[in-house]
Motif scaffolding. Structure first.
Motif: not given
Length: 389
Positions: A276, A296, A301-302, A344, A348, A351, A363, A365
């Motif tokens: 991440h 998340s 991003r997940v 998304h 986020v 999740a 998830s 957002s």
């Protein structure tokens, strides 16, 4: 190219939202359920009770008014799909206060099947308000987080400086069983922000975050049982215990990292994920297949990982010869990023895995977009067959 069976299902909430939890399944019912809570300052907040039927591909919804305030966190009862808790903020005497309440979905007690009620497009309106069961509040304290014990008999809550363990067997009058406090020196520098039950050790341990640090509490003595300093400077955002390995848990935080720990070696991090690019808000084990991890982040991003090396079955469940074990270790035991879900457009905040479907995750957002995704088929088959890639 994404298979049609793996295409995401997107649901839009009217207001901003950051609270999501999986609802414990009903025995012999394959319907997947999630709760979403909104965070609106101007408008009346809502709780969306969502039901997904995989066979039909239909996502049903029931919307209830949450008039108490804007929802920051939610947790579902492990025993009753109708009961859940919210951490919410409201205004009292011109001050913002944070409270905790246990609610019940207002279902006709004579017809439990009504849990599958669906609002169609022509009647998309709020149901009656949620039924309030009881509060878990302390005078002059802000309740920051809430966590149900895995068997549902106790609930843990935290304020900025204190831990409270509640007996909720008498639903009309919950009683405080024990309390604990962080030391004044720590409290002057950092505040408690997250709590999680340890599902092992007879559920007699509650783990909390304290700024960048982690503190675990033995609930029999309310003393610190282990601590990890500077786990995620400057802030730990989430904790989750491996449901199948007694001493293992993971954390994430504002250093953009996910870390794995063994409580027997608190000074030694087992593994670090750095995929991440902004704060990591949540990290969750799949309770059926604990090598599957979903995270998340504020980077929108997940990410789905397979962390086989730290799972409860690193070699799978098949009996293998010693000669074959080394080859299997090199392949099955290889940790990897499985997929990045990038549907998304805003941060986020959470999740969650479905409670009764090991291959489905949700998830949420901040713009109110809830997305259901599935574990890719090839990953699913590898896990089920326990065969090398």
């Amino acid at each position: 190219m994404v298979d049609d069976d793996e295409a995401p299902l997107i649901y839009g909430v009217e207001f901003q939202a950051r609270a999501l939890c999986a609802v414990s399944g009903i025995p012999d019912d394959d319907t997947v359920r999630f709760l979403v809570g909104t965070q609106s300052i101007k408008f009346e907040n809502q709780v969306h009770f969502l039901e997904y039927d995989e066979e039909s591909g239909i996502l049903g919804k029931s919307i209830y008014a949450h008039r108490a305030g804007e929802i920051w966190r939610m947790a579902s009862s492990p025993n009753d799909h109708r009961h859940f808790s919210t951490i919410y903020q409201t205004i009292k005497d011109s001050n913002v206060v944070s409270k905790c309440t246990i609610w019940q979905i207002p279902i006709d007690s004579t017809n439990d099947e009504s849990t599958s009620s669906i609002i169609d497009e022509s009647s998309n309106q709020l149901h009656q308000p949620l039924r309030k069961r009881f509060d878990l509040n302390i005078p002059n304290s802000n309740i920051i987080d809430v966590e149900w014990e895995t068997n549902g008999e106790r609930i843990g809550t935290i304020s900025e400086t204190n831990i409270y363990i509640w007996n909720i067997e008498q639903h009309d009058s919950p009683q405080i069983l024990s309390t604990g406090s962080i030391d004044s020196k720590s409290g002057a520098l950092h505040k408690l922000s997250c709590c999680r039950w340890n599902p092992h050790m007879s559920t007699n341990q509650l783990v909390t975050t304290l700024g960048p640090h982690i503190r675990a509490w033995d609930l029999r003595s309310m003393k610190c049982s282990f601590s990890i300093d500077n786990a995620h400077p400057p802030y730990v955002r989430d904790i989750d215990y491996n449901p199948n390995r007694q001493y293992h848990f993971m954390t994430c935080g504002d250093d953009c990292r996910v870390k794995f720990w063994d409580v027997r070696k608190p000074n030694e991090c087992l593994k670090i994920l750095t995929d991440h690019s902004h704060w990591v808000w949540s990290a969750r084990y799949n309770r059926f297949h604990d090598q599957l991890i979903v995270t998340s982040s504020s980077d929108t991003r997940v990410i789905l990982f397979n962390i086989a090396s730290l799972s409860s079955e690193p070699y799978g469940s098949l009996n293998v010869s010693d000669d074959a074990k080394e080859e299997i270790e090199e392949t099955v035991n290889e940790d990897r990023l499985v997929r990045i879900f990038d549907e998304h457009e805003e941060s986020v905040y959470t999740a969650q895995w479905a409670s009764n479907d090991p291959w489905l995750l949700a998830s949420l957002s901040y713009d109110g977009r809830l997305i259901l995704n599935r574990v890719p088929k090839n990953e699913k088959f590898q896990i089920l067959l326990r065969c090398p890639t």
